[in-house]
Design an enzyme around this catalytic site. Sequence first.
Site, PDB file in Angstrom:
ATOM      1  N   SER A 125     102.955  17.251  23.647  1.00 43.91           N
ATOM      2  CA  SER A 125     102.765  16.002  22.894  1.00 43.91           C
ATOM      3  C   SER A 125     101.433  15.910  22.167  1.00 43.91           C
ATOM      4  CB  SER A 125     102.918  14.788  23.819  1.00 43.91           C
ATOM      5  OG  SER A 125     104.209  14.751  24.304  1.00 43.91           O
ATOM      6  N   ASP A 171     106.536  10.101  24.913  1.00 49.45           N
ATOM      7  CA  ASP A 171     105.243  10.760  24.704  1.00 49.45           C
ATOM      8  C   ASP A 171     104.160   9.747  24.337  1.00 49.45           C
ATOM      9  OD1 ASP A 171     106.968  12.839  25.013  1.00 49.45           O
ATOM     10  OD2 ASP A 171     106.842  13.554  22.947  1.00 49.45           O
TER      11      ASP A 171
HETATM   12  C1  GLA Z   1     110.084  15.211  22.866  1.00 49.29           C
HETATM   13  C2  GLA Z   1     110.248  13.779  22.345  1.00 49.29           C
HETATM   14  C3  GLA Z   1     110.461  12.804  23.496  1.00 49.29           C
HETATM   15  C4  GLA Z   1     111.573  13.271  24.418  1.00 49.29           C
HETATM   16  C5  GLA Z   1     111.400  14.744  24.797  1.00 49.29           C
HETATM   17  C6  GLA Z   1     112.573  15.286  25.571  1.00 49.29           C
HETATM   18  O1  GLA Z   1     108.904  15.318  23.599  1.00 49.29           O
HETATM   19  O2  GLA Z   1     109.104  13.385  21.614  1.00 49.29           O
HETATM   20  O3  GLA Z   1     110.709  11.519  23.002  1.00 49.29           O
HETATM   21  O4  GLA Z   1     112.827  13.035  23.847  1.00 49.29           O
HETATM   22  O5  GLA Z   1     111.199  15.561  23.663  1.00 49.29           O
HETATM   23  O6  GLA Z   1     112.634  14.704  26.812  1.00 49.29           O
END
Ligand code: GLA
Length: 384
Positions: A125, A171
């Site tokens: 993230s 995230d």
């Molecule tokens: C990414 C997205 C989240 C979530 C994950 C999977 O990190 O940004 O919102 O959907 O994938 O769990």
Amino acid sequence: MHDPDVFRAMHVARFHAEPAIFAAPGRVNLIGEHTDYAEGFVMPVAIDFATLAGISPRSDGKIVLYSENYGEERSFEAAALPAKAGQRWTDYPLGVVSILAGEGHAIPGFSLSLWGDVPLGSGLSSSASVEVATALAVTRLIGVSYPGPVLARLCQRAENEFVEANCGIMDQFISANGAKDHALLLDCRDLSFKLAPIPPNVALVIANTMVKHSIAGGDYATRRAESEAACAIINSHRGGVPFLRDATLEDLEKWGHEMAPNSLKRARHVISENLRTVAASEALLKGDMAEVGRLMAEAHKSYSQDFEGSCEEADAMVALAQDLPGLIGARLTGGGFGGCTINLVEQDQAAAFVEALGSRYAAQTGIVPQIHICHASGGARRLR
Ligand code: GLA
């Protein structure tokens, strides 16, 4: 996190103005993958990799963005912001500014420096940390203060509406609201959450497969659409199932034959993952780490086989961890198709675990991984 003093000096040298400095962490998700946009449960942890944002006002009506990671400065007119993303790093801070402007805030000129150590494109993230750090900096500059959950939602909108990546709320939420030494069990329907302590004798070992992932890529959107198609079929039969959060495994038994085979598998992952996430949070609250580890193993299998969201390297990283001393649980974390695995490891075995996993993975795949022992950190905050 990079040194805030070095960062401050960098901003002052470039912009000749004293910055207010903010930090927003990246995250690792212990369990609950692709459940957030189904209004389900997730269990992420904010980590001690973060993006720093330094902001100072300008009097020339310009928004000047500088990224130390990209070694690039770009300038925009505050009164004429781009309406669309330009497929570059500036999309994330500009997306936040554009959402704030859309909320009716007058946006003045400012200089914003960004510097992060969240590995890019690794499922930790980095983009949410840029968004949340920017949002804190800009709201502070314009004299507005939002509660963490609201700030997270604005940042998610920046990513959905401006960057046009259709992510869920996880995230941005954990980056804004994480708590030191705790995992956060989030109900993505109403954004209520509980904190569960990570026992002090458990290390968070994050193993980067070095295979890059991007949620702006097509696979994330395809998987999401497949799971939502299954949801629509269930909803057409019994109503009251706007999201897979509301569906059950029995629904799949009844109507799975009407679904495309991939839709059925994706939905089976999402529904079962939701159940596992709730069970894992109960286990973590009781300190039952063996159960948390068992659920993580099941979650990885489901992510890899039913959701087909893993890749050869991530499967190898998880498999190679299994018989190493001290392992409690391992799985691929984040959006999928590469990125990092999260390994819960007994603290006193963690250093040896890192060594052994790294050499096993390099021997098997020919790729030298980056493996870090991380700590559950606090959410986004002002540093100075
Ligand atoms: C990414 C997205 C989240 C979530 C994950 C999977 O990190 O940004 O919102 O959907 O994938 O769990």
